[in-house]
Design a protein around this motif. Structure first.
Motif, PDB file in Angstrom:
ATOM      1  N   LYS A 166      67.308  31.851  57.529  1.00  0.00           N
ATOM      2  CA  LYS A 166      67.090  31.267  58.866  1.00  0.00           C
ATOM      3  C   LYS A 166      68.090  31.849  59.867  1.00  0.00           C
ATOM      4  O   LYS A 166      67.772  32.148  61.015  1.00  0.00           O
ATOM      5  CB  LYS A 166      67.226  29.750  58.831  1.00  0.00           C
ATOM      6  N   GLU A 167      69.341  32.032  59.382  1.00  0.00           N
ATOM      7  CA  GLU A 167      70.406  32.549  60.275  1.00  0.00           C
ATOM      8  C   GLU A 167      70.255  34.052  60.527  1.00  0.00           C
ATOM      9  O   GLU A 167      70.425  34.536  61.630  1.00  0.00           O
ATOM     10  CB  GLU A 167      71.781  32.312  59.625  1.00  0.00           C
ATOM     11  N   GLN A 168      69.971  34.803  59.437  1.00  0.00           N
ATOM     12  CA  GLN A 168      70.053  36.272  59.529  1.00  0.00           C
ATOM     13  C   GLN A 168      68.690  36.946  59.553  1.00  0.00           C
ATOM     14  O   GLN A 168      68.600  38.139  59.755  1.00  0.00           O
ATOM     15  CB  GLN A 168      70.825  36.824  58.311  1.00  0.00           C
ATOM     16  N   GLY A 169      67.614  36.197  59.251  1.00  0.00           N
ATOM     17  CA  GLY A 169      66.283  36.803  59.236  1.00  0.00           C
ATOM     18  C   GLY A 169      65.820  37.182  57.843  1.00  0.00           C
ATOM     19  O   GLY A 169      64.633  37.202  57.546  1.00  0.00           O
ATOM     20  N   ALA A 170      66.798  37.506  56.958  1.00  0.00           N
ATOM     21  CA  ALA A 170      66.442  37.863  55.570  1.00  0.00           C
ATOM     22  C   ALA A 170      67.659  37.641  54.690  1.00  0.00           C
ATOM     23  O   ALA A 170      68.814  37.740  55.148  1.00  0.00           O
ATOM     24  CB  ALA A 170      65.993  39.315  55.488  1.00  0.00           C
ATOM     25  N   SER A 171      67.405  37.329  53.436  1.00  0.00           N
ATOM     26  CA  SER A 171      68.513  37.117  52.490  1.00  0.00           C
ATOM     27  C   SER A 171      67.994  37.413  51.086  1.00  0.00           C
ATOM     28  O   SER A 171      66.793  37.348  50.830  1.00  0.00           O
ATOM     29  CB  SER A 171      68.994  35.655  52.562  1.00  0.00           C
ATOM     30  N   GLY A 172      68.925  37.755  50.203  1.00  0.00           N
ATOM     31  CA  GLY A 172      68.492  38.078  48.841  1.00  0.00           C
ATOM     32  C   GLY A 172      69.609  37.839  47.849  1.00  0.00           C
ATOM     33  O   GLY A 172      70.796  37.984  48.170  1.00  0.00           O
TER      34      GLY A 172
END
Ligand SMILES: Nc1ccn([C@@H]2O[C@H](COP(=O)(O)OP(=O)(O)OP(=O)(O)O)[C@@H](O)[C@H]2O)c(=O)n1
Ligand SMILES: O=P(O)(O)OC[C@@H](O)[C@@H](O)[C@@H](O)CO
Length: 403
Positions: A166-172
């Motif tokens: 939500k904060e960065q647009g993408a996460s993994g």
């Protein structure tokens, strides 16, 4: 097992980002406050499992009479802040998946058909939300993508992945490399090796702002669809979104080979047998039997949680195994109460609850009247609510008669 390798970016955490707080989410309210937007899931399960070498695609292989995919669905379905779970399966297994959904009461699941590659399957899953007007299935703000053959995923990691997306647009999720990555020449000689400390293995779950990952899939090339294995790369390549990488636990691994299935079964069994709560009825004989049981289980190094009425919920939250010792008479009301309490507590539970009902029959009449039939019926019913129910009947009437 193929590993996607992505260089880790050691960017400092954004101070405002929740990820800077390594808070333990101790109450549902905190979780709900943190996730005040719709979150959906896409579980790619459209593969054939060639490397597993079994006739059944690995996502449908059973562990303790339950398909692997059902454990993964359960890992998400138990979380109140997770909405729709789209499971993407091979066309020929669509009805099988619907049967699994019905048998294990997976109420959040929507089943769609997969494609010839993982990326095509994921895109099919994402399209479920692209033009929906159904208020019951709102368009997600964040979408979690998670391989259906990675059954062990805990809530705190999912929360971090979701909030980072939500904060960065993408996460993994990432893991340290176990083996060094090397590049080979066309004649299969060593060309060079990569400095292992600079690289990580890209695992799942991954999280995205829905609009970003959907746009990336709309723009990606046929080559990406055919040969790509990394969703984070698509977000970067086509939307300029650089994913936040989050260290995950060792249990994130993907079930790929037969040994992985054995390992998954061992983990589930180990978790099942870890602790037990013995709940005796009031009768003196029963209390005596419960005490004997406790002594024996302790010698077997089982973690026996002593039961006291006020700690009933603690028992439910701490353990996953119960031994209920009772005299004649039906215990189904007690079992239904346990299941109902658990469901009302909305306690995130990944593994099945195990209840062993030990029924002590002192008289010939009670031995005859207490048939196991109603237990068998009850066991079938509660299985759909992720409860494994077993019955043991101890007939003391003959011993009592001979004394
Ligand atoms: N066309 C495909 C291929 C794979 N997957 C899914 O993507 C996940 C990870 O892929 P992988 O482990 O490679 O699964 P398979 O392709 O089934 O395995 P194999 O490569 O051994 O055939 C699995 O849950 C798999 O079902 C998918 O949804 N659609
Ligand atoms: O490549 P496979 O199809 O075996 O499995 C997919 C994995 O590569 C993928 O889940 C992670 O590496 C994250 O992208």
């Amino acid at each position: 097992m193929e590993q996607d390798v992505c260089a880790s970016s050691d960017r400092p955490l954004n101070p405002g980002c929740l990820l800077s707080r390594d808070a333990e989410w101790s109450t549902q309210r905190m979780r709900d406050a943190a996730v005040d937007f719709p979150v959906a899931v896409v579980l790619p399960a459209g593969g054939s499992g060639e490397r597993m070498g079994l006739p059944t695609p690995k996502q449908f292989c059973s562990i303790l009479n339950r398909p692997l995919i059902s454990y993964t669905v359960q890992a998400f379905e138990r979380l109140s802040w997770i909405g729709t779970i789209v499971v993407v399966v091979p066309k020929e297994n669509h009805d099988l998946m619907l049967d699994i959904v019905q048998k294990f009461n997976h109420t959040k699941v929507t089943v769609v058909n997969g494609g010839s590659t993982r990326h095509r399957s994921i895109f099919n899953g994402l399209q479920v939300f692209s033009n929906i007007t159904d208020s019951l299935m709102p368009k997600p703000k964040v979408i979690i993508i998670h391989d259906a053959v990675r059954p062990f995923v805990e809530e705190d990691l999912l929360l971090k992945i979701t909030l980072a997306a939500k904060e960065q647009g993408a996460s993994g999720a990432i893991r340290p490399l176990v083996s060094t990555v090397i590049a080979t020449t066309s004649e299969n000689f060593l060309d060079h090796s990569l400095e292992r400390t600079k690289y990580r293995a890209s695992e799942m779950p991954q999280g995205f702002l829905y609009d970003i990952i959907f746009q990336a899939y709309q723009q990606c090339s046929e080559f990406d669809f055919e040969f790509g294995t990394e969703c984070l790369h698509l977000a970067l390549q086509y939307c300029g979104t650089n994913a936040k990488l989050i260290d995950g636990p060792p249990t994130l691994w993907k079930v790929t080979y037969k040994r992985d299935l054995a390992a998954a079964e061992a983990i589930i069994k180990e978790t099942l047998s870890m602790s037990v709560c013995i709940i005796p009825g009031a009768e003196a004989e029963v209390v005596e039997l419960a005490k004997t049981l406790e002594i024996n289980l302790n010698t077997m190094e089982m973690d026996v949680i002593p039961y006291a009425k006020q700690s009933y919920m603690d028992c439910l939250l701490k353990t996953r195994n119960f031994i209920h010792v009772s005299m004649s008479g039906s215990t189904s009301s007690w079992i239904n109460e346990v299941v109902k309490t658990l469901e009302e507590a909305d306690h995130a539970r990944l593994y099945p609850l195990v209840i062993i009902w030990v029924q002590l029959n002192i008289t010939k009449q009670s031995a005859e009247s207490n048939k196991m039939d109603d237990l068998i019926g009850l066991a079938t019913e509660v299985l759909q609510r992720n409860v494994l129910l077993y019955g043991i009947q101890i007939d003391l009437s003959k011993r009592v008669a001979s004394e």
